[in-house]
Design an enzyme around this catalytic site. Structure first.
Site, PDB file in Angstrom:
ATOM      1  N   ARG A 169     -11.391   8.848   3.482  1.00 11.74           N
ATOM      2  CA  ARG A 169     -10.895   8.226   2.249  1.00 11.74           C
ATOM      3  C   ARG A 169     -11.549   6.889   1.945  1.00 11.74           C
ATOM      4  O   ARG A 169     -11.075   6.158   1.086  1.00 11.74           O
ATOM      5  CB  ARG A 169      -9.378   8.001   2.401  1.00 11.74           C
ATOM      6  CG  ARG A 169      -8.587   9.285   2.486  1.00 11.74           C
ATOM      7  CD  ARG A 169      -8.082   9.716   1.152  1.00 11.74           C
ATOM      8  NE  ARG A 169      -7.167   8.768   0.561  1.00 11.74           N
ATOM      9  CZ  ARG A 169      -7.173   8.413  -0.731  1.00 11.74           C
ATOM     10  NH1 ARG A 169      -8.080   8.903  -1.557  1.00 11.74           N
ATOM     11  NH2 ARG A 169      -6.292   7.560  -1.195  1.00 11.74           N
ATOM     12  N   TRP A 199       4.140  -0.589   5.631  1.00 16.70           N
ATOM     13  CA  TRP A 199       4.430  -0.252   4.232  1.00 16.70           C
ATOM     14  C   TRP A 199       3.456   0.824   3.767  1.00 16.70           C
ATOM     15  O   TRP A 199       2.282   0.787   4.060  1.00 16.70           O
ATOM     16  CB  TRP A 199       4.274  -1.478   3.318  1.00 16.70           C
ATOM     17  CG  TRP A 199       4.470  -1.075   1.889  1.00 16.70           C
ATOM     18  CD1 TRP A 199       5.652  -0.744   1.278  1.00 16.70           C
ATOM     19  CD2 TRP A 199       3.458  -0.929   0.875  1.00 16.70           C
ATOM     20  NE1 TRP A 199       5.445  -0.400  -0.037  1.00 16.70           N
ATOM     21  CE2 TRP A 199       4.101  -0.489  -0.304  1.00 16.70           C
ATOM     22  CE3 TRP A 199       2.057  -1.087   0.881  1.00 16.70           C
ATOM     23  CZ2 TRP A 199       3.405  -0.230  -1.499  1.00 16.70           C
ATOM     24  CZ3 TRP A 199       1.367  -0.840  -0.290  1.00 16.70           C
ATOM     25  CH2 TRP A 199       2.040  -0.409  -1.474  1.00 16.70           C
ATOM     26  N   GLU A 256      -9.837  10.209  -6.206  1.00 17.14           N
ATOM     27  CA  GLU A 256      -8.528   9.756  -6.674  1.00 17.14           C
ATOM     28  C   GLU A 256      -8.706   9.016  -7.999  1.00 17.14           C
ATOM     29  O   GLU A 256      -9.601   8.193  -8.149  1.00 17.14           O
ATOM     30  CB  GLU A 256      -7.902   8.822  -5.640  1.00 17.14           C
ATOM     31  CG  GLU A 256      -6.520   8.324  -6.033  1.00 17.14           C
ATOM     32  CD  GLU A 256      -5.887   7.419  -4.969  1.00 17.14           C
ATOM     33  OE1 GLU A 256      -6.642   6.885  -4.136  1.00 17.14           O
ATOM     34  OE2 GLU A 256      -4.663   7.263  -4.986  1.00 17.14           O
ATOM     35  N   ASP A 259       1.029  11.595   0.310  1.00 18.30           N
ATOM     36  CA  ASP A 259       0.620  10.401   1.073  1.00 18.30           C
ATOM     37  C   ASP A 259       1.808   9.888   1.881  1.00 18.30           C
ATOM     38  O   ASP A 259       2.840   9.521   1.303  1.00 18.30           O
ATOM     39  CB  ASP A 259       0.146   9.320   0.080  1.00 18.30           C
ATOM     40  CG  ASP A 259      -0.576   8.161   0.750  1.00 18.30           C
ATOM     41  OD1 ASP A 259      -0.467   8.025   1.984  1.00 18.30           O
ATOM     42  OD2 ASP A 259      -1.235   7.384   0.028  1.00 18.30           O
ATOM     43  N   GLU A 305      -1.945  12.708   3.663  1.00 18.00           N
ATOM     44  CA  GLU A 305      -2.728  11.468   3.798  1.00 18.00           C
ATOM     45  C   GLU A 305      -2.049  10.447   4.703  1.00 18.00           C
ATOM     46  O   GLU A 305      -0.824  10.282   4.640  1.00 18.00           O
ATOM     47  CB  GLU A 305      -2.911  10.886   2.394  1.00 18.00           C
ATOM     48  CG  GLU A 305      -3.758   9.644   2.358  1.00 18.00           C
ATOM     49  CD  GLU A 305      -3.856   9.098   0.923  1.00 18.00           C
ATOM     50  OE1 GLU A 305      -3.698   9.875  -0.029  1.00 18.00           O
ATOM     51  OE2 GLU A 305      -4.063   7.882   0.794  1.00 18.00           O
ATOM     52  N   ARG A 319      -1.137  14.380  -6.619  1.00 12.68           N
ATOM     53  CA  ARG A 319      -0.440  13.830  -5.463  1.00 12.68           C
ATOM     54  C   ARG A 319       1.024  13.662  -5.833  1.00 12.68           C
ATOM     55  O   ARG A 319       1.335  12.998  -6.829  1.00 12.68           O
ATOM     56  CB  ARG A 319      -1.044  12.474  -5.088  1.00 12.68           C
ATOM     57  CG  ARG A 319      -0.509  11.924  -3.790  1.00 12.68           C
ATOM     58  CD  ARG A 319      -0.911  10.486  -3.587  1.00 12.68           C
ATOM     59  NE  ARG A 319       0.041   9.577  -4.199  1.00 12.68           N
ATOM     60  CZ  ARG A 319       0.164   8.279  -3.888  1.00 12.68           C
ATOM     61  NH1 ARG A 319      -0.652   7.746  -2.993  1.00 12.68           N
ATOM     62  NH2 ARG A 319       1.058   7.519  -4.473  1.00 12.68           N
ATOM     63  N   GLU A 335      -8.494   4.978   3.799  1.00 14.19           N
ATOM     64  CA  GLU A 335      -8.575   4.051   2.660  1.00 14.19           C
ATOM     65  C   GLU A 335      -8.609   2.595   3.102  1.00 14.19           C
ATOM     66  O   GLU A 335      -9.098   1.747   2.365  1.00 14.19           O
ATOM     67  CB  GLU A 335      -7.445   4.294   1.651  1.00 14.19           C
ATOM     68  CG  GLU A 335      -6.067   3.901   2.157  1.00 14.19           C
ATOM     69  CD  GLU A 335      -4.960   4.162   1.136  1.00 14.19           C
ATOM     70  OE1 GLU A 335      -5.041   5.168   0.436  1.00 14.19           O
ATOM     71  OE2 GLU A 335      -4.029   3.349   1.071  1.00 14.19           O
ATOM     72  N   TYR A 342       7.631   3.930  -1.433  1.00 10.32           N
ATOM     73  CA  TYR A 342       6.210   3.827  -1.745  1.00 10.32           C
ATOM     74  C   TYR A 342       5.763   4.976  -2.671  1.00 10.32           C
ATOM     75  O   TYR A 342       6.112   6.129  -2.455  1.00 10.32           O
ATOM     76  CB  TYR A 342       5.342   3.899  -0.457  1.00 10.32           C
ATOM     77  CG  TYR A 342       3.928   4.211  -0.846  1.00 10.32           C
ATOM     78  CD1 TYR A 342       3.123   3.222  -1.403  1.00 10.32           C
ATOM     79  CD2 TYR A 342       3.443   5.518  -0.811  1.00 10.32           C
ATOM     80  CE1 TYR A 342       1.865   3.508  -1.879  1.00 10.32           C
ATOM     81  CE2 TYR A 342       2.178   5.816  -1.281  1.00 10.32           C
ATOM     82  CZ  TYR A 342       1.394   4.805  -1.814  1.00 10.32           C
ATOM     83  OH  TYR A 342       0.164   5.096  -2.314  1.00 10.32           O
ATOM     84  N   HIS A 362       1.465   7.269   3.832  1.00 10.49           N
ATOM     85  CA  HIS A 362       1.225   5.820   3.821  1.00 10.49           C
ATOM     86  C   HIS A 362       1.456   5.164   5.174  1.00 10.49           C
ATOM     87  O   HIS A 362       2.206   4.191   5.281  1.00 10.49           O
ATOM     88  CB  HIS A 362       2.069   5.149   2.718  1.00 10.49           C
ATOM     89  CG  HIS A 362       1.298   4.130   1.935  1.00 10.49           C
ATOM     90  ND1 HIS A 362       1.610   2.795   1.950  1.00 10.49           N
ATOM     91  CD2 HIS A 362       0.221   4.243   1.138  1.00 10.49           C
ATOM     92  CE1 HIS A 362       0.759   2.137   1.170  1.00 10.49           C
ATOM     93  NE2 HIS A 362      -0.104   2.991   0.665  1.00 10.49           N
TER      94      HIS A 362
HETATM   95  C1  CS2 Z   1      -2.552   4.441  -1.933  1.00 10.13           C
HETATM   96  C2  CS2 Z   1      -2.792   3.139  -2.612  1.00 10.13           C
HETATM   97  O1  CS2 Z   1      -3.918   5.418  -3.557  1.00 10.13           O
HETATM   98  C3  CS2 Z   1      -3.438   5.543  -2.446  1.00 10.13           C
HETATM   99  O2  CS2 Z   1      -3.596   6.518  -1.741  1.00 10.13           O
HETATM  100  O3  CS2 Z   1      -2.395   4.508  -0.595  1.00 10.13           O
HETATM  101  O4  CS2 Z   1      -2.001   3.180  -3.769  1.00 10.13           O
HETATM  102  C4  CS2 Z   1      -2.454   1.867  -1.830  1.00 10.13           C
HETATM  103  O5  CS2 Z   1      -1.091   1.787  -1.617  1.00 10.13           O
HETATM  104  C5  CS2 Z   1      -2.911   0.685  -2.610  1.00 10.13           C
HETATM  105  O6  CS2 Z   1      -4.272   0.791  -2.862  1.00 10.13           O
HETATM  106  C6  CS2 Z   1      -2.629  -0.626  -1.898  1.00 10.13           C
HETATM  107  O7  CS2 Z   1      -3.264  -1.649  -2.560  1.00 10.13           O
HETATM  108 MG    MG Z   2      -3.156   6.313   0.225  1.00  9.80          MG
END
Ligand code: CS2
Ligand code: MG
Length: 408
Positions: free
Chosen positions: A289, A408, A345, A216, A242, A151, A268, A163, A218
């Site tokens: 995810r 975020w 991951e 990602d 993602e 990634r 996620e 991020y 996010h």
């Molecule tokens: C992220 C995470 O792994 C990922 O894809 O989106 O790092 C996420 O930001 C964290 O789990 C937040 O706690």
């Molecule tokens: Mg993520």
């Protein structure tokens, strides 16, 4: 296990070896111990309380063999359903009971789930850099470590903190531990959209066609922005893009799908199969995810996988360093035994985390394996864990240039 054993204790271990982890320990009358991860990054104590105050008293006296019944009892019996705190708690119990069943039968959990359908599980890790040359170095370093899937995230010109960008030790997310409240970051979507396509094209050109490349966003784009980015990234041939939108409103993904064939991965932050249902049955995503910790444990992740399988959606579970090695092991037992599991991951952990959570799972040549110890194959060093008391920590908060809060 003949159904004659009984749960005698359910204890919560909170430890912070570099970052906070919450772990459930279930003990039976026959002396078996099962472990479950209950870590909800930035809101850890809410889950610890849910387990300690509301769930542990219900577990004592129950038959540990009745995993599904206990799942239904905790899920339906609470009346208040779903949500990250509830589902992380239910998931921790589920993991611990699968661990106990494995230990009682002398089998690794993947054998109890039907046995291996693959020999090993493809892993992806994170690479990032404040600028493109440093990102390319990070990608090279991950590939030297054997990773076949990476990634890629980079800094954005004009933005201070972004991020997913950390140049700390390989693959380790910076711990967000301070009692003073969240860091605040400035976010600028236009600057990101100008930069991301050329950044990812540079990685593709540098790494060649063989690398499985992921990115990602996010949760930060509108459907229109996501559709435009997806189109711009088509020549890069991503493995997945993602969390393009916040996905609270899932219908907006229809617009993204109409305009781009870029593979999408979402989920996620989802906690149940019901939040995945529209995205799966309308084929609005390619990868789901959801994580074994936050989506109700092994039992529920298998249900999500079964629904996804019908629609040719595959699993790529969340596995950042903020879920513990207990959860990673559990995810790998699902991965080894679930046909439509695509990739896991794997960010890795600081060395001390491997000391606190000793695990049978292993990484080799870009792949993971859960190991063949009975149960999940995890032992927690409680004495060592006790040396790292909880420290308040928060995830960052993002604001636009005008000062308004954004995702975020
Ligand atoms: C992220 C995470 O792994 C990922 O894809 O989106 O790092 C996420 O930001 C964290 O789990 C937040 O706690
Ligand atoms: Mg993520």
């Amino acid at each position: 296990m003949s159904g004659t054993d009984t749960i005698v204790a359910a204890d919560v271990v909170v430890t912070s070896p570099g970052r906070n982890f919450v772990t459930l320990k279930i003990t039976t009358a026959e002396g078996l111990v099962g472990w479950g991860d209950a870590t909800l990054n930035g809101r850890e104590l809410a889950v610890a309380s849910y387990l300690r105050d509301h769930v542990a008293p219900l577990l004592v006296g129950r038959d540990p063999a009745r995993i599904e019944d206990t799942w239904q009892y905790l899920y339906r019996g609470a009346y208040w359903r779903r949500g990250p705190v509830t589902m992380t708690s239910v998931g921790a119990v589920d993991l611990a009971l699968w661990d106990i069943k494995g230990k009682a039968t002398g089998q690794p959990v993947y054998q109890l789930l039907g046995g291996a359908v693959r020999d090993r599980i493809l892993a992806y890790t994170h690479a990032s850099g404040w600028d493109v040359p440093r990102l390319l170095d990070a990608v090279d370093a991950r590939r030297e470590h054997g990773f076949l899937a990476v990634r890629a995230q980079s800094g954005v010109p004009g933005l201070g903190t972004v991020y997913g960008v950390s140049e700390a030790a390989a693959g380790h997310e910076r711990p967000d531990r301070h009692g003073t409240g969240p860091d605040e970051e400035i976010w600028d979507t236009d600057a990101y959209l100008r930069h991301a396509p050329e950044m990812l094209a540079a990685v593709r050109e540098h790494a060649g066609p063989g690398l499985k490349l992921l990115h990602d966003t996010h949760h930060r784009l509108t459907p229109g922005e996501a559709a435009r980015l997806g189109r711009a990234l088509e020549p890069v041939n991503l493995f997945w893009l993602e969390d393009v939108t916040p996905a609270e409103n899932q219908e907006v993904l229809r617009h993204v799908r109409r305009h781009t064939t870029v593979p999408l991965a979402i989920g996620e932050v989802f906690n149940t199969v019901w939040e995945c249902q529209t995205l799966i049955t309308e084929q609005l995503i390619d990868f789901v995810r959801t994580c074994v910790t936050h989506a109700g444990g092994i039992s529920h992740l298998r249900r999500i996988a079964a629904l996804a399988e019908i629609w040719q959606v595959r699993l790529g579970p969340h596995g950042p360093s903020d879920i513990s090695p207990v959860a990673l092991g559990a995810s790998l037992h699902v991965g080894l035994s679930t046909p439509n599991f695509a990739i896991q991951e794997y960010m890795g952990y600081e060395p001390v985390v491997h000391e606190v959570f000793r695990h049978a799972w292993s990484y080799e040549d870009g792949h993971l394996h859960p190991g063949d110890e009975p149960g999940l194959g995890i032992e927690v060093d409680e004495a060592l864990a006790a040396r790292f008391p909880y420290e308040p920590g928060y995830l960052p908060v993002a604001r636009r240039r005008d000062g308004s809060v954004t995702d975020w």
